[in-house]
Design an enzyme around this catalytic site. Structure first.
Site, PDB file in Angstrom:
ATOM      1  N   ALA A   7      -1.346  20.203  -3.388  1.00 32.16           N
ATOM      2  CA  ALA A   7      -0.302  20.847  -2.891  1.00 32.16           C
ATOM      3  C   ALA A   7      -0.112  19.927  -1.583  1.00 32.16           C
ATOM      4  O   ALA A   7       0.261  20.688  -0.465  1.00 32.16           O
ATOM      5  CB  ALA A   7      -0.159  22.216  -2.487  1.00 32.16           C
ATOM      6  N   GLY A   8      -0.682  18.463  -1.454  1.00 29.20           N
ATOM      7  CA  GLY A   8      -0.411  17.751  -0.460  1.00 29.20           C
ATOM      8  C   GLY A   8       1.172  17.165  -0.533  1.00 29.20           C
ATOM      9  O   GLY A   8       2.054  18.070  -1.219  1.00 29.20           O
ATOM     10  N   GLY A  11       2.000  16.376  -4.156  1.00 35.67           N
ATOM     11  CA  GLY A  11       2.266  17.393  -5.214  1.00 35.67           C
ATOM     12  C   GLY A  11       3.327  18.285  -4.952  1.00 35.67           C
ATOM     13  O   GLY A  11       4.021  18.722  -5.812  1.00 35.67           O
ATOM     14  N   PHE A  30      -5.454  23.385  -2.492  1.00 30.79           N
ATOM     15  CA  PHE A  30      -6.931  23.625  -2.017  1.00 30.79           C
ATOM     16  C   PHE A  30      -7.214  24.832  -0.904  1.00 30.79           C
ATOM     17  O   PHE A  30      -8.113  25.463  -0.902  1.00 30.79           O
ATOM     18  CB  PHE A  30      -7.563  22.299  -1.367  1.00 30.79           C
ATOM     19  CG  PHE A  30      -8.703  22.290  -0.658  1.00 30.79           C
ATOM     20  CD1 PHE A  30      -9.651  22.487  -1.475  1.00 30.79           C
ATOM     21  CD2 PHE A  30      -8.896  21.968   0.532  1.00 30.79           C
ATOM     22  CE1 PHE A  30     -10.978  22.407  -0.811  1.00 30.79           C
ATOM     23  CE2 PHE A  30     -10.073  21.971   1.095  1.00 30.79           C
ATOM     24  CZ  PHE A  30     -11.273  22.189   0.385  1.00 30.79           C
ATOM     25  N   THR A 129       7.357   5.765  -3.987  1.00 35.71           N
ATOM     26  CA  THR A 129       7.803   7.259  -3.761  1.00 35.71           C
ATOM     27  C   THR A 129       7.349   7.831  -2.754  1.00 35.71           C
ATOM     28  O   THR A 129       6.181   8.503  -2.626  1.00 35.71           O
ATOM     29  CB  THR A 129       7.081   7.831  -4.990  1.00 35.71           C
ATOM     30  OG1 THR A 129       5.589   7.797  -5.017  1.00 35.71           O
ATOM     31  CG2 THR A 129       7.513   7.668  -6.287  1.00 35.71           C
ATOM     32  N   LYS A 182      -1.998  -1.537  -3.748  1.00 34.47           N
ATOM     33  CA  LYS A 182      -1.038  -1.949  -2.747  1.00 34.47           C
ATOM     34  C   LYS A 182      -1.573  -1.134  -1.445  1.00 34.47           C
ATOM     35  O   LYS A 182      -0.964  -1.218  -0.357  1.00 34.47           O
ATOM     36  CB  LYS A 182       0.153  -1.360  -3.209  1.00 34.47           C
ATOM     37  CG  LYS A 182       0.512   0.067  -3.547  1.00 34.47           C
ATOM     38  CD  LYS A 182       0.893   0.972  -2.512  1.00 34.47           C
ATOM     39  CE  LYS A 182       0.934   2.450  -2.693  1.00 34.47           C
ATOM     40  NZ  LYS A 182       1.125   3.385  -1.796  1.00 34.47           N
ATOM     41  N   ASP A 235       6.064  -0.778  -5.243  1.00 36.51           N
ATOM     42  CA  ASP A 235       5.416   0.150  -4.385  1.00 36.51           C
ATOM     43  C   ASP A 235       4.781  -0.723  -3.136  1.00 36.51           C
ATOM     44  O   ASP A 235       4.753  -0.248  -2.259  1.00 36.51           O
ATOM     45  CB  ASP A 235       4.206   0.857  -5.017  1.00 36.51           C
ATOM     46  CG  ASP A 235       3.996   1.968  -4.262  1.00 36.51           C
ATOM     47  OD1 ASP A 235       4.634   2.604  -3.434  1.00 36.51           O
ATOM     48  OD2 ASP A 235       2.981   3.100  -5.067  1.00 36.51           O
ATOM     49  N   THR A 239       5.615   0.230   0.630  1.00 42.29           N
ATOM     50  CA  THR A 239       4.351   0.593   1.666  1.00 42.29           C
ATOM     51  C   THR A 239       4.083  -0.155   2.569  1.00 42.29           C
ATOM     52  O   THR A 239       3.497   0.059   3.616  1.00 42.29           O
ATOM     53  CB  THR A 239       3.093   0.999   0.500  1.00 42.29           C
ATOM     54  OG1 THR A 239       3.364   1.517  -0.684  1.00 42.29           O
ATOM     55  CG2 THR A 239       2.232   2.014   1.408  1.00 42.29           C
ATOM     56  N   ASN A 247      -1.018   4.789   5.194  1.00 40.91           N
ATOM     57  CA  ASN A 247      -1.957   3.457   4.966  1.00 40.91           C
ATOM     58  C   ASN A 247      -1.245   2.309   5.917  1.00 40.91           C
ATOM     59  O   ASN A 247      -2.024   1.635   6.708  1.00 40.91           O
ATOM     60  CB  ASN A 247      -2.006   2.959   3.552  1.00 40.91           C
ATOM     61  CG  ASN A 247      -2.413   3.836   2.730  1.00 40.91           C
ATOM     62  OD1 ASN A 247      -4.024   3.654   2.598  1.00 40.91           O
ATOM     63  ND2 ASN A 247      -1.984   4.336   1.568  1.00 40.91           N
ATOM     64  N   GLU A 272      -5.330   6.536   1.552  1.00 38.51           N
ATOM     65  CA  GLU A 272      -6.216   6.208   0.257  1.00 38.51           C
ATOM     66  C   GLU A 272      -6.761   4.836   0.253  1.00 38.51           C
ATOM     67  O   GLU A 272      -7.872   4.448  -0.246  1.00 38.51           O
ATOM     68  CB  GLU A 272      -5.410   6.214  -1.088  1.00 38.51           C
ATOM     69  CG  GLU A 272      -5.047   7.653  -1.583  1.00 38.51           C
ATOM     70  CD  GLU A 272      -6.174   8.571  -2.080  1.00 38.51           C
ATOM     71  OE1 GLU A 272      -7.453   8.076  -1.861  1.00 38.51           O
ATOM     72  OE2 GLU A 272      -6.046   9.266  -2.811  1.00 38.51           O
TER      73      GLU A 272
END
Ligand SMILES: NC(=O)c1ccc[n+]([C@@H]2O[C@H](COP(=O)([O-])OP(=O)(O)OC[C@H]3O[C@@H](n4cnc5c(N)ncnc54)[C@H](O)[C@@H]3O)[C@@H](O)[C@H]2O)c1
Ligand SMILES: O=P(O)(O)OC[C@H](O)CO
Length: 324
Positions: A7-8, A11, A30, A129, A182, A235, A239, A247, A272
């Site tokens: 549920a970040g 999600g 979490f 996204t 990416k 993407d 980004t 990022n 990430e």
């Protein structure tokens, strides 16, 4: 019922899209306080603030409860995917939405899922996204990759909404590599922004970064049209162009002279590319693929080189053909 693991921001946004037509969604978080707050206030103030959530979304802290769902979207940070997925019972199809490569093993998320959830069919959802835009219902297109075309078509129908459009592919590896690579390249573009190196340099990084993504992807069995599609180039452009990207923002901080340790220590959200970069560099070396921009990001993140040294080294590389 559709289950969502994580549920970040992403999600929660996916839960919101899927719940649009009243489809019930079970959203695993979490943090117990995030579960409680979502159920009490219909909001996720930690990861997707300022957006009311659909009444069709119910939050849970019980991973086993996802075993009662007939489809599970898997949306944790990539480094937590193995441990969490292994705790979800059942063999309902899993749509993997995390973008990264597992540290230590060098595995893509579909490879991790094959070990952590044997017997469950997998698909990969990836593409340009930003979660807040998706949650706001702004038009978005994604790649939904599944080796089983019939299953892929069924899954696309379950998650498609008027403003959320999956395009089908059977190139699972290609979709995953685009999304993972990416993120590292976005850090590099953020550095360009932070260090004031100009728009020409950023466009050059996108172009040459895409060449690196393509070289690595082809070596790992991806198809070039997937890499040039939504989950790769699409993407990458998103980004590498916006501080909405965690990022890109991380890279911008590096370009401004801040240390990676400081930038990564006080954040709850995930960038990430920071964990993908070193494992991607190793994976590229294993298949003898040259990824100088990825290596430059690794050197910056590890504090081995400063921004000026990295730029000087990239510009001093021997002249070569542009072809991949
Ligand atoms: N945010 C986006 O716009 C977006 C879009 C597409 C894909 N993704 C991908 O989705 C994945 C999840 O990113 P996000 O943006 O939803 O996360 P986020 O940065 O919004 O939130 C961090 C997440 O990490 C979880 N977490 C923290 N510590 C944990 C632990 N020890 N064990 C398990 N979970 C823990 C938190 O509960 C939370 O769900 C990433 O791979 C990301 O690349 C994100
Ligand atoms: O904020 P980032 O950099 O993790 O990017 C979010 C999404 O992956 C964009 O598609």
């Amino acid at each position: 019922m559709i289950g969502i693991l994580g549920a970040g921001a992403w999600g929660t946004a996916l839960a919101q899209v899927i719940a649009q037509n009243g489809e019930p969604v079970l959203l695993w978080a979490f943090e117990p306080e995030v579960v409680a707050t979502m159920n009490e206030t219909r909001r996720n103030p930690v990861y997707l603030p300022d957006r009311p959530l659909s009444d069709a979304i119910r939050a849970t802290g019980d991973l086993a409860a996802l075993g009662g769902c007939d489809l599970v979207l898997v949306v944790p940070p990539a480094q937590h995917l193995r441990g969490l997925l292994a705790q979800v019972p059942g063999t309902a199809p899993r749509i993997l939405c995390a973008k990264g490569i597992e540290a230590g093993t060098g595995m893509l998320m579909s490879e991790v899922a094959a070990e952590a959830a044997p017997g469950a069919a997998v698909a990969v959802l990836s593409g340009p996204t930003f979660a807040h835009e998706v949650a706001d219902g702004l038009p978005t297109a994604v790649t939904l990759a599944c080796e089983d075309a019939a299953l892929g078509g069924m899954l696309a129908g379950r998650i498609a909404r008027p403003g959320f459009r999956p395009y089908l592919s059977d190139d699972v590896i290609g979709a995953e590599i685009g999304g993972a690579v990416k993120n590292v390249l976005a850090i590099a573009c953020g550095v360009v922004e932070g260090a004031g190196l100009g728009q020409n340099a950023r466009a050059a990084l996108i172009g040459r970064g895409f060449a690196e993504m393509t070289r690595f992807g082809l070596a790992r069995g991806a198809r070039s049209e997937t890499l040039a599609g939504l989950s790769g180039l699409g993407d990458l452009v998103l980004t590498c162009s916006s501080v909405s990207s965690r990022n890109f923002s991380l890279g911008r901080g590096l370009g401004l002279g801040q240390s990676a340790a400081a930038l990564l220590s006080d954040r709850r959200t995930v960038a990430e590319g920071a964990s993908t970069a070193p494992v991607l560099e190793q994976a590229a070396a294993k298949v003898c693929v040259d990824m100088p921009i990825v290596s430059a990001v690794c050197a910056l993140l590890a504090g081995r080189l400063g921004v000026q040294e990295v730029v000087d080294r990239l510009l001093a590389r021997p002249l070569k053909s542009e072809t991949v």
